[in-house]
Write an enzyme that holds these catalytic residues in place. Structure first.
Site, PDB file in Angstrom:
ATOM      1  N   GLY A  27       0.807  -1.227   0.000  1.00 20.45           N
ATOM      2  CA  GLY A  27       0.000   0.000   0.000  1.00 20.45           C
ATOM      3  C   GLY A  27       0.833   1.267   0.000  1.00 20.45           C
ATOM      4  O   GLY A  27       1.853   1.366  -0.686  1.00 20.45           O
ATOM      5  N   ASP A  42       2.683   2.462   2.326  1.00 17.89           N
ATOM      6  CA  ASP A  42       3.998   2.197   2.930  1.00 17.89           C
ATOM      7  C   ASP A  42       4.991   1.744   1.848  1.00 17.89           C
ATOM      8  O   ASP A  42       6.111   2.299   1.730  1.00 17.89           O
ATOM      9  CB  ASP A  42       3.798   1.099   3.990  1.00 17.89           C
ATOM     10  CG  ASP A  42       4.916   1.040   5.007  1.00 17.89           C
ATOM     11  OD1 ASP A  42       5.825   1.872   4.933  1.00 17.89           O
ATOM     12  OD2 ASP A  42       4.857   0.152   5.888  1.00 17.89           O
ATOM     13  N   SER A  65      -5.511   3.273   7.616  1.00 15.34           N
ATOM     14  CA  SER A  65      -6.228   2.059   8.061  1.00 15.34           C
ATOM     15  C   SER A  65      -7.307   1.537   7.119  1.00 15.34           C
ATOM     16  O   SER A  65      -7.880   0.476   7.373  1.00 15.34           O
ATOM     17  CB  SER A  65      -6.870   2.249   9.453  1.00 15.34           C
ATOM     18  OG  SER A  65      -5.912   2.104  10.480  1.00 15.34           O
ATOM     19  N   TYR A  83      -5.706  -2.683   6.420  1.00 20.79           N
ATOM     20  CA  TYR A  83      -6.209  -2.793   7.797  1.00 20.79           C
ATOM     21  C   TYR A  83      -7.738  -2.820   7.903  1.00 20.79           C
ATOM     22  O   TYR A  83      -8.279  -3.001   8.996  1.00 20.79           O
ATOM     23  CB  TYR A  83      -5.603  -1.694   8.674  1.00 20.79           C
ATOM     24  CG  TYR A  83      -4.176  -1.977   9.120  1.00 20.79           C
ATOM     25  CD1 TYR A  83      -3.523  -3.152   8.742  1.00 20.79           C
ATOM     26  CD2 TYR A  83      -3.480  -1.076   9.920  1.00 20.79           C
ATOM     27  CE1 TYR A  83      -2.225  -3.415   9.151  1.00 20.79           C
ATOM     28  CE2 TYR A  83      -2.168  -1.346  10.339  1.00 20.79           C
ATOM     29  CZ  TYR A  83      -1.550  -2.517   9.949  1.00 20.79           C
ATOM     30  OH  TYR A  83      -0.268  -2.785  10.365  1.00 20.79           O
TER      31      TYR A  83
HETATM   32  N1  AR6 Z   1      -1.134   7.496  -2.323  1.00 21.38           N
HETATM   33  C1  AR6 Z   1      -2.273   7.707  -1.608  1.00 21.38           C
HETATM   34  N2  AR6 Z   1      -3.036   6.715  -1.143  1.00 21.38           N
HETATM   35  C2  AR6 Z   1      -2.655   5.449  -1.394  1.00 21.38           C
HETATM   36  C3  AR6 Z   1      -1.467   5.122  -2.109  1.00 21.38           C
HETATM   37  C4  AR6 Z   1      -0.695   6.232  -2.597  1.00 21.38           C
HETATM   38  N3  AR6 Z   1       0.430   6.047  -3.274  1.00 21.38           N
HETATM   39  N4  AR6 Z   1      -1.355   3.777  -2.178  1.00 21.38           N
HETATM   40  C5  AR6 Z   1      -2.425   3.258  -1.529  1.00 21.38           C
HETATM   41  N5  AR6 Z   1      -3.214   4.257  -1.073  1.00 21.38           N
HETATM   42  P1  AR6 Z   1      -2.906   0.912   3.105  1.00 21.38           P
HETATM   43  P2  AR6 Z   1      -3.538   0.644   5.973  1.00 21.38           P
HETATM   44  C6  AR6 Z   1      -4.469   4.187  -0.286  1.00 21.38           C
HETATM   45  O1  AR6 Z   1      -3.199  -0.524   2.905  1.00 21.38           O
HETATM   46  O2  AR6 Z   1      -4.919   0.203   5.704  1.00 21.38           O
HETATM   47  C7  AR6 Z   1       0.917  -1.750   4.689  1.00 21.38           C
HETATM   48  O3  AR6 Z   1       1.361  -2.998   4.269  1.00 21.38           O
HETATM   49  C8  AR6 Z   1      -5.210   2.871  -0.282  1.00 21.38           C
HETATM   50  O4  AR6 Z   1      -6.005   2.772  -1.459  1.00 21.38           O
HETATM   51  O5  AR6 Z   1      -1.703   1.495   2.470  1.00 21.38           O
HETATM   52  O6  AR6 Z   1      -3.290   1.648   7.074  1.00 21.38           O
HETATM   53  C9  AR6 Z   1       1.605  -1.299   5.977  1.00 21.38           C
HETATM   54  O7  AR6 Z   1       2.932  -1.757   6.065  1.00 21.38           O
HETATM   55  C10 AR6 Z   1      -6.081   3.034   0.963  1.00 21.38           C
HETATM   56  O8  AR6 Z   1      -7.201   3.862   0.676  1.00 21.38           O
HETATM   57  O9  AR6 Z   1      -2.788   1.271   4.699  1.00 21.38           O
HETATM   58  C11 AR6 Z   1       0.730  -1.895   7.029  1.00 21.38           C
HETATM   59  O10 AR6 Z   1       1.094  -3.240   7.289  1.00 21.38           O
HETATM   60  C12 AR6 Z   1      -5.171   3.823   1.914  1.00 21.38           C
HETATM   61  O11 AR6 Z   1      -4.128   4.347   1.089  1.00 21.38           O
HETATM   62  C13 AR6 Z   1      -0.652  -1.862   6.433  1.00 21.38           C
HETATM   63  O12 AR6 Z   1      -0.463  -1.843   5.018  1.00 21.38           O
HETATM   64  C14 AR6 Z   1      -4.551   3.011   3.046  1.00 21.38           C
HETATM   65  O13 AR6 Z   1      -4.205   1.711   2.615  1.00 21.38           O
HETATM   66  C15 AR6 Z   1      -1.403  -0.584   6.799  1.00 21.38           C
HETATM   67  O14 AR6 Z   1      -2.706  -0.669   6.295  1.00 21.38           O
END
Ligand code: AR6
Length: 183
Positions: A38, A40, A127, A131
């Site tokens: 994601g 990260d 999240s 998450y």
């Molecule tokens: N820019 C903006 N938003 C984004 C991007 C980007 N480049 N890429 C994804 N999103 P997530 P979480 C959105 O899964 O739920 C990781 O493995 C995505 O569509 O990134 O907090 C970490 O290491 C979604 O709407 O974060 C943790 O283990 C939002 O960002 C875990 O995921 C959050 O998705 C954290 O999970």
């Protein structure tokens, strides 16, 4: 869309957080601080190895980052000078303190930005990806935390939400309007 609250400008855009030229961007990290998928994964890929090096140093000092807290590193090769890494809660149905922990993730990120004299910051939707936090509920908490912080602090002067889809953008904008009207 943008809105002014005291001295803080709050913006909502659709986009990629790694492309934001705010002074800091926020990473939706995990407690290990060692990276993941994601947002990260995208931040570490775009920002290069210096970010992970600093994460490892923080990990050695304090053993990672607990849920709801935040730490700061360089932005490496990103346009942003800093990355604030925060850890949102995993969604377990809503009765495991998720809302309080999500609020803390936003609030502590803003506090860390202010302590570091950072005047502009961009947040992803913490999240709501891996998450599993339902986006409407997460948006309500995110905007309430920002509203509360901006009401009592003049810095950062710009807070931007960067949503990855048009659908999420609409949800966050609606949550903001609702929160402002009842504030
Ligand atoms: N820019 C903006 N938003 C984004 C991007 C980007 N480049 N890429 C994804 N999103 P997530 P979480 C959105 O899964 O739920 C990781 O493995 C995505 O569509 O990134 O907090 C970490 O290491 C979604 O709407 O974060 C943790 O283990 C939002 O960002 C875990 O995921 C959050 O998705 C954290 O999970």
């Amino acid at each position: 869309m943008h809105s002014l609250l005291n001295q803080t400008r709050v913006e909502f855009v659709r986009g990629d957080i790694t492309r934001q030229a705010t002074e800091a961007i926020v990473n939706a990290a995990n407690s290990s601080l060692l990276g993941g998928g994601g947002v990260d994964g995208a931040i570490h890929r775009a920002g290069g190895p210096r970010i992970l090096e600093e994460c490892k140093k923080i990990r050695a000092q304090q053993g990672g980052c607990p849920t709801g807290e935040a730490v700061i590193t360089t932005g490496g090769n990103l346009p942003a000078r800093y990355v604030i890494h925060t850890v949102g809660p995993v969604w377990h149905g809503g009765s495991h303190n998720e809302s309080m922990l999500l609020r803390s993730a936003y609030y502590n990120s803003l506090r860390l930005a202010q302590e570091n004299d950072i005047n502009s910051i961009a947040f992803p939707s913490i999240s709501t990806g891996a998450y599993g936090y339902p986006v409407k509920q997460a948006a309500a908490i995110a905007v309430a935390a920002v509203l509360e912080f901006a009401d009592s602090h003049s810095q950062p002067g710009l807070i931007r939400f960067v949503l990855f889809s048009d659908q999420d953008l609409v949800v966050y904008q609606a949550a903001w309007e609702e929160a402002v009207s009842s504030f």
